[in-house]
Design a protein around this motif. Structure first.
Motif, PDB file in Angstrom:
ATOM      1  N   LYS A 153      -8.477   4.770  11.911  1.00 45.14           N
ATOM      2  CA  LYS A 153      -7.124   4.262  11.730  1.00 45.14           C
ATOM      3  C   LYS A 153      -6.643   4.566  10.313  1.00 45.14           C
ATOM      4  N   PRO A 154      -5.483   5.225  10.170  1.00 44.35           N
ATOM      5  CA  PRO A 154      -4.993   5.550   8.821  1.00 44.35           C
ATOM      6  C   PRO A 154      -4.529   4.308   8.078  1.00 44.35           C
ATOM      7  N   ARG A 155      -5.063   4.065   6.897  1.00 43.38           N
ATOM      8  CA  ARG A 155      -4.684   2.924   6.084  1.00 43.38           C
ATOM      9  C   ARG A 155      -5.116   3.177   4.639  1.00 43.38           C
ATOM     10  N   ILE A 156      -4.628   2.356   3.729  1.00 41.49           N
ATOM     11  CA  ILE A 156      -4.998   2.480   2.327  1.00 41.49           C
ATOM     12  C   ILE A 156      -5.653   1.184   1.861  1.00 41.49           C
ATOM     13  N   ALA A 157      -6.318   1.243   0.726  1.00 36.52           N
ATOM     14  CA  ALA A 157      -6.995   0.066   0.189  1.00 36.52           C
ATOM     15  C   ALA A 157      -5.963  -0.944  -0.306  1.00 36.52           C
ATOM     16  N   LYS A 158      -6.307  -2.223  -0.219  1.00 33.37           N
ATOM     17  CA  LYS A 158      -5.425  -3.268  -0.734  1.00 33.37           C
ATOM     18  C   LYS A 158      -5.195  -3.066  -2.233  1.00 33.37           C
ATOM     19  N   GLY A 159      -3.972  -3.360  -2.651  1.00 29.61           N
ATOM     20  CA  GLY A 159      -3.654  -3.223  -4.065  1.00 29.61           C
ATOM     21  C   GLY A 159      -3.238  -1.833  -4.478  1.00 29.61           C
ATOM     22  N   THR A 160      -3.170  -0.907  -3.494  1.00 26.77           N
ATOM     23  CA  THR A 160      -2.695   0.452  -3.766  1.00 26.77           C
ATOM     24  C   THR A 160      -1.484   0.731  -2.892  1.00 26.77           C
ATOM     25  N   ARG A 161      -0.763   1.793  -3.199  1.00 26.73           N
ATOM     26  CA  ARG A 161       0.457   2.098  -2.446  1.00 26.73           C
ATOM     27  C   ARG A 161       0.648   3.608  -2.296  1.00 26.73           C
ATOM     28  N   ASP A 162       1.303   3.991  -1.215  1.00 23.17           N
ATOM     29  CA  ASP A 162       1.844   5.336  -1.082  1.00 23.17           C
ATOM     30  C   ASP A 162       3.292   5.298  -1.546  1.00 23.17           C
ATOM     31  N   PHE A 163       3.803   6.428  -2.040  1.00 19.18           N
ATOM     32  CA  PHE A 163       5.194   6.499  -2.480  1.00 19.18           C
ATOM     33  C   PHE A 163       5.894   7.643  -1.757  1.00 19.18           C
TER      34      PHE A 163
END
Length: 460
Positions: free
Chosen positions: A4-14
């Motif tokens: 499942k595509p996701r990112i770590a907590k506390g980070t962001r995509d822009f």
């Protein structure tokens, strides 16, 4: 099974719009850094753990991201420490490197390492990401950018004056009027700690006091009690929690509280110079305010400390901060070098500008004109014009496929491209271009120079 595509907590995509907005802030800050005489440097994203640990206090050290050793180095882990329950020692034995927590300590390491190549006073700016293992919440991330400016090699209080002017210049250029630059002095805090019998617990005192605006006075008092600060001393602090009035009246109140304290008198004198000088020079849109409870819990501050708050009505933590550190480079063997610096909180500034709708309308615009694709001959004719437009500073592109015009127009609308150029047999024969204004829906036939003038006038 697919991940499942996701990112770590506390980070962001822009996305591209957010990046354009961030670039607007970056460029505004950077242009002012240069105008004030600061030169750029960069340091690695990770440092040796020994460089970072022990520089931020226990709470700061807890938030440092450590990089796990790899290969045979893992075998060197201190298992005895684990058996004895010494988790910090065990953790340190597993890691020789760590992601930088801020830009100030790496800068101090840089100054000490290259001291023979640096001309002092040395003024540098640095715009790079940092990492903190903090609990993610609004305005607080585990990966974020800092935009720092520091000056080392001078004890002069004119440096503090200049940094206040720099804050004012940047926020004025960002149209973020009404920010408050709060100032205090660690020497005053040291005198207060002395006054309440907590001089041996200065770090505990400042760390607790720094949380006043987050957890309130009662919780701060509870934390101080837990740290062993005498209850009668905490009662002495009561006037500080509710101190009001202008800069001068608060300084006068401090003089009464601190009495003949030598370090306190020195701190008050420094604040008086800064305040009087700023009053003489003036600020464009910011306000300088004395906040006697401002502590900034980092260990390395020794003199003036700053924190910038957003305009009234905006629920946001500090959007900038900094202060003087007289002995930071000594931890790397370079003694007697005083420094002072400030940082801009890019991510929080972006959130404030977004909330107040202060980003320029064209900050999100990328492509200024799209050339529709009607086939090979038409595309070649269009691309020659695109090349000339690009050489004149116009952002132009050709739709890659000869799809239906409706599809190409929809593409332009979704990307907010303001103009579409249509080229067919008639345009190629007459060496002209049919230009469609996507906002009004109007069309007109122009030669290349007229097209260039139209785009420069309406998109820049």
């Amino acid at each position: 099974m697919a991940t499942k595509p996701r990112i770590a907590k506390g980070t962001r995509d822009f996305n591209s719009q957010q990046i354009a907005q961030r670039e607007y802030i970056f460029s505004t800050i950077k242009s002012n850094f240069k105008a004030f005489g600061f030169a750029p440097i960069e340091t690695p994203s990770f440092e040796l753990s020994e460089t970072l640990l022990g520089k931020y206090g226990d709470e700061g050290d807890r938030l440092i991201f450590k990089i796990l050793n790899s290969g045979d180095k893992v075998k060197k882990a201190d298992l005895k420490a684990l058996e004895e329950g010494q988790l910090a020692r065990f953790s340190n034995s597993l890691s020789e490197k760590a992601l930088r927590y801020d830009l100030t300590v790496p800068f101090a390491r840089y100054v000490a390492q290259y001291q023979n190549d640096i001309t002092f006073p040395f003024k540098r700016y640095q715009i790079q990401p940092v990492w903190r293992a903090d609990r993610p919440q609004k305005g607080r991330f585990q990966e974020f950018y800092q935009c720092d400016a520091d000056a080392v090699g001078s004890d002069s209080l004119w440096q503090e004056v200049e940094f206040i002017q720099l804050y004012d210049a940047v926020f004025t250029d960002l149209k973020l009027e009404g920010v408050t630059i709060k100032i205090n002095n660690r020497k005053i805090l040291a005198a207060i700690a002395e006054r309440i019998g907590a001089q041996d617990k200065l770090i505990d005192f400042t760390v607790a006091l720094d949380k006043l605006d987050k957890i309130g006075a009662e919780k701060v008092k509870e934390e101080m009690l837990l740290k062993g600060i005498p209850s009668e001393g905490i009662q002495t602090l009561e006037p500080l929690f509710n101190m009001v009035g202008n800069f001068d009246s608060q300084l006068n109140a401090l003089k009464l509280i601190l009495g003949s304290s030598e370090v306190g008198t020195e701190g008050i004198s420094e604040l008086e110079f800064i305040s009087n000088t700023i009053n003489s020079l003036g600020l464009k849109t910011a306000t300088l305010k004395l906040d006697v409870t401002l502590a900034r819990g980092l260990n390395y501050y020794t003199g003036a400390i700053f924190e910038v708050s957003a305009p009234a009505g905006v629920a946001m933590g500090s959007i900038g901060g900094g202060g003087r550190y007289d002995d930071l480079t000594s931890i790397f063997g370079l003694k007697g070098v005083s420094g002072v610096g400030i940082s801009f909180g890019l991510d929080r500034i972006a959130m404030v500008l977004e909330e107040l709708n202060l980003f320029p309308e064209n900050s999100n615009q990328a492509v200024q004109v799209l050339f529709a694709n009607f086939g090979s001959d038409e595309s070649l004719y269009s691309y020659k014009a695109i090349q000339s437009l690009r050489s004149n500073g116009i952002i132009a592109e050709l739709y890659p496929e000869a799809s239906k015009l409706k599809k190409q127009i929809t593409y332009a609308n979704k990307r907010n491209i303001p103009f579409v150029v249509l080229v067919g047999d008639e345009e190629m024969f007459s060496k002209r271009f049919t230009v469609k204004d996507m906002k009004s829906g109007s069309q007109e036939s122009l030669n290349f120079q007229e097209l260039l003038a139209c785009l420069k006038t309406n998109t820049q």
